[in-house]
Design a protein around this motif. Structure first.
Motif, PDB file in Angstrom:
ATOM      1  N   MET A   1       2.874  13.132   0.568  1.00  0.00           N
ATOM      2  CA  MET A   1       2.789  11.681   0.424  1.00  0.00           C
ATOM      3  C   MET A   1       4.136  11.090   0.035  1.00  0.00           C
ATOM      4  SD  MET A   1      -0.890  11.517  -1.519  1.00  0.00           S
ATOM      5  CE  MET A   1      -0.601   9.879  -2.175  1.00  0.00           C
ATOM      6  N   ILE A   2       4.856  11.757  -0.860  1.00  0.00           N
ATOM      7  CA  ILE A   2       6.153  11.230  -1.298  1.00  0.00           C
ATOM      8  C   ILE A   2       7.108  11.117  -0.122  1.00  0.00           C
ATOM      9  CG2 ILE A   2       8.174  11.730  -2.706  1.00  0.00           C
ATOM     10  CD1 ILE A   2       6.275  12.997  -4.760  1.00  0.00           C
ATOM     11  N   PHE A   3       7.169  12.143   0.711  1.00  0.00           N
ATOM     12  CA  PHE A   3       8.076  12.104   1.860  1.00  0.00           C
ATOM     13  C   PHE A   3       7.561  11.153   2.938  1.00  0.00           C
ATOM     14  CE2 PHE A   3       9.518  16.053  -0.065  1.00  0.00           C
ATOM     15  CZ  PHE A   3      10.887  16.000   0.159  1.00  0.00           C
ATOM     16  N   ALA A   4       6.260  11.210   3.236  1.00  0.00           N
ATOM     17  CA  ALA A   4       5.722  10.429   4.353  1.00  0.00           C
ATOM     18  C   ALA A   4       5.745   8.934   4.065  1.00  0.00           C
ATOM     19  CB  ALA A   4       4.292  10.889   4.652  1.00  0.00           C
TER      20      ALA A   4
ATOM     21  N   VAL B   1       0.837  -1.207   0.000  1.00  0.00           N
ATOM     22  CA  VAL B   1       0.000   0.000   0.000  1.00  0.00           C
ATOM     23  C   VAL B   1       0.865   1.247   0.000  1.00  0.00           C
ATOM     24  CG1 VAL B   1      -1.743   1.280   1.305  1.00  0.00           C
ATOM     25  CG2 VAL B   1      -1.906  -1.208   1.127  1.00  0.00           C
ATOM     26  N   GLU B   2       1.992   1.201   0.687  1.00  0.00           N
ATOM     27  CA  GLU B   2       2.915   2.339   0.704  1.00  0.00           C
ATOM     28  C   GLU B   2       3.506   2.590  -0.684  1.00  0.00           C
ATOM     29  OE1 GLU B   2       4.191   1.212   5.253  1.00  0.00           O
ATOM     30  OE2 GLU B   2       5.552   0.804   3.584  1.00  0.00           O
ATOM     31  N   VAL B   3       3.866   1.514  -1.375  1.00  0.00           N
ATOM     32  CA  VAL B   3       4.375   1.676  -2.746  1.00  0.00           C
ATOM     33  C   VAL B   3       3.309   2.303  -3.634  1.00  0.00           C
ATOM     34  CG1 VAL B   3       5.146   0.419  -4.789  1.00  0.00           C
ATOM     35  CG2 VAL B   3       6.047  -0.194  -2.543  1.00  0.00           C
ATOM     36  N   ALA B   4       2.059   1.850  -3.477  1.00  0.00           N
ATOM     37  CA  ALA B   4       0.959   2.436  -4.240  1.00  0.00           C
ATOM     38  C   ALA B   4       0.791   3.916  -3.908  1.00  0.00           C
ATOM     39  CB  ALA B   4      -0.340   1.681  -3.952  1.00  0.00           C
ATOM     40  N   GLY B   5       0.928   4.271  -2.635  1.00  0.00           N
ATOM     41  CA  GLY B   5       0.824   5.675  -2.247  1.00  0.00           C
ATOM     42  C   GLY B   5       1.943   6.517  -2.811  1.00  0.00           C
ATOM     43  N   LEU B   6       3.161   5.973  -2.832  1.00  0.00           N
ATOM     44  CA  LEU B   6       4.281   6.681  -3.441  1.00  0.00           C
ATOM     45  C   LEU B   6       4.026   6.936  -4.924  1.00  0.00           C
ATOM     46  CD1 LEU B   6       7.438   5.018  -1.835  1.00  0.00           C
ATOM     47  CD2 LEU B   6       6.896   7.451  -1.853  1.00  0.00           C
TER      48      LEU B   6
ATOM     49  N   LEU C   1      -1.511  19.244  -4.856  1.00  0.00           N
ATOM     50  CA  LEU C   1      -0.066  19.341  -5.049  1.00  0.00           C
ATOM     51  C   LEU C   1       0.663  19.223  -3.721  1.00  0.00           C
ATOM     52  CD1 LEU C   1       2.440  19.904  -6.775  1.00  0.00           C
ATOM     53  CD2 LEU C   1       1.955  22.358  -6.533  1.00  0.00           C
ATOM     54  N   VAL C   2       0.215  19.975  -2.734  1.00  0.00           N
ATOM     55  CA  VAL C   2       0.853  19.909  -1.416  1.00  0.00           C
ATOM     56  C   VAL C   2       0.709  18.516  -0.818  1.00  0.00           C
ATOM     57  CG1 VAL C   2       0.798  20.821   0.934  1.00  0.00           C
ATOM     58  CG2 VAL C   2       0.534  22.373  -1.001  1.00  0.00           C
ATOM     59  N   SER C   3      -0.484  17.926  -0.957  1.00  0.00           N
ATOM     60  CA  SER C   3      -0.699  16.578  -0.431  1.00  0.00           C
ATOM     61  C   SER C   3       0.191  15.558  -1.133  1.00  0.00           C
ATOM     62  CB  SER C   3      -2.174  16.176  -0.586  1.00  0.00           C
ATOM     63  OG  SER C   3      -3.013  17.058   0.123  1.00  0.00           O
TER      64      SER C   3
ATOM     65  N   GLU D   1       2.551  10.668  -9.278  1.00  0.00           N
ATOM     66  CA  GLU D   1       1.599  10.939 -10.356  1.00  0.00           C
ATOM     67  C   GLU D   1       0.947  12.312 -10.195  1.00  0.00           C
ATOM     68  OE1 GLU D   1       0.947   9.913 -13.532  1.00  0.00           O
ATOM     69  OE2 GLU D   1       0.240   7.949 -12.876  1.00  0.00           O
ATOM     70  N   ILE D   2       0.521  12.606  -8.986  1.00  0.00           N
ATOM     71  CA  ILE D   2      -0.162  13.875  -8.725  1.00  0.00           C
ATOM     72  C   ILE D   2       0.786  15.058  -8.931  1.00  0.00           C
ATOM     73  CG2 ILE D   2      -1.223  15.261  -6.900  1.00  0.00           C
ATOM     74  CD1 ILE D   2      -2.340  12.608  -5.768  1.00  0.00           C
ATOM     75  N   VAL D   3       1.977  14.962  -8.369  1.00  0.00           N
ATOM     76  CA  VAL D   3       2.916  16.085  -8.431  1.00  0.00           C
ATOM     77  C   VAL D   3       3.359  16.352  -9.866  1.00  0.00           C
ATOM     78  CG1 VAL D   3       5.210  16.867  -7.738  1.00  0.00           C
ATOM     79  CG2 VAL D   3       3.706  15.779  -6.064  1.00  0.00           C
ATOM     80  N   VAL D   4       3.769  15.303 -10.579  1.00  0.00           N
ATOM     81  CA  VAL D   4       4.263  15.500 -11.946  1.00  0.00           C
ATOM     82  C   VAL D   4       3.141  15.986 -12.858  1.00  0.00           C
ATOM     83  CG1 VAL D   4       5.299  14.346 -13.931  1.00  0.00           C
ATOM     84  CG2 VAL D   4       6.072  13.783 -11.633  1.00  0.00           C
TER      85      VAL D   4
END
Length: 255
Positions: free
Chosen positions: A211-214, A169-174, A205-207, A179-182
């Protein structure tokens, strides 16, 4: 330059996907995948709600023996993990993937196949997570999995399913965060500067950056926990130079 009819036909074929079951597994359309994220997360929400009701029945009257202490700990762990990792975050990921191209004037997200990979990884991770029930020993260390309760001494094999499912699930979140940021940074419509974006796009964008860091930190934490359980490392064992507080720091960095 107008694309040739052959290129347009090939594009539409790829966009719509093949018919039948092959199309189900190979879909890359952001709206279809966004809906899948939302529907799947709502299914897990229903399962988590049933677990919550069982706990509430136990708590409804004093001295109730509807479920025992061990079973209550298992339900508490499954419910909390489901609501946080399998419902709340994936639901918002699905909503973002569905509406984001509409907000910024893009036809799709930046990496459609990465979105497909993200969904199937999320679904498979949730299935692995609940497969712990089949072992007869579901995770019972709480959805926060504090060490040493989640370590090899106090937690059974169900905790390994918890860690492996959560890692997927973490890989999916990453993947969803990237995807969102790019998509926001690179696929905005001509003339739409960052200052002209809708406020909700800024929120996404902020979220996405968070997500990438968390999720990166949480993925490292769960990997260390599984190494402690399977390989015999001592990252969270203070008796051998580790620190049980290290898990809390890493976990709540995500939280």
């Amino acid at each position: 330059m107008t694309p040739s009819p052959e290129k347009l036909t090939a594009f539409e074929r790829e966009w719509q996907g093949p018919p039948g079951w092959l199309g189900v597994f190979s879909a890359v359309n952001n709206q279809r995948l966004g809906i899948r994220f939302i529907v799947t997360s709502l299914v897990f929400f229903g399962i988590g709600g049933v677990l919550a009701l069982l706990m509430r029945v136990q708590l409804s009257i004093p001295e109730n023996d509807f479920i025992g202490p061990q079973r209550y700990n298992e339900l508490f762990t499954l419910h909390g993990s489901t609501m946080m990792f399998l419902f709340a975050v994936p639901f918002l990921e699905g909503l973002a993937l569905y509406i984001l191209p509409l907000l910024i004037g893009s036809r799709d997200v930046a990496f459609p196949r990465l979105t497909g990979f993200s969904y199937w990884t999320y679904l498979f991770g949730g299935c692995v997570f609940y497969a712990s029930i089949l072992t007869g020993s579901p995770p019972d260390a709480g959805w926060f999995a504090y060490a040493p309760l989640s370590g090899p001494i106090y937690a059974g094999p169900g905790m390994d399913y918890w860690v492996m499912g959560l890692a997927m699930v973490e890989v999916a979140g990453l993947a969803a965060g990237v995807e969102i940021v790019v998509t926001i940074l690179k696929l905005r419509a001509p003339g739409m500067s960052l200052g002209r974006m809708p406020m909700i796009a800024w929120t996404l964008l902020v979220s996405g950056v968070m997500m990438i860091f968390a999720f990166t930190v949480l993925l490292v934490a769960t990997t260390l926990l599984e190494l402690d359980r399977v390989v015999g490392t001592r990252f969270f064992d203070p008796n051998y130079g580790g620190s049980s507080l290290l898990w809390q720091h890493l976990f709540w960095f995500f939280g």
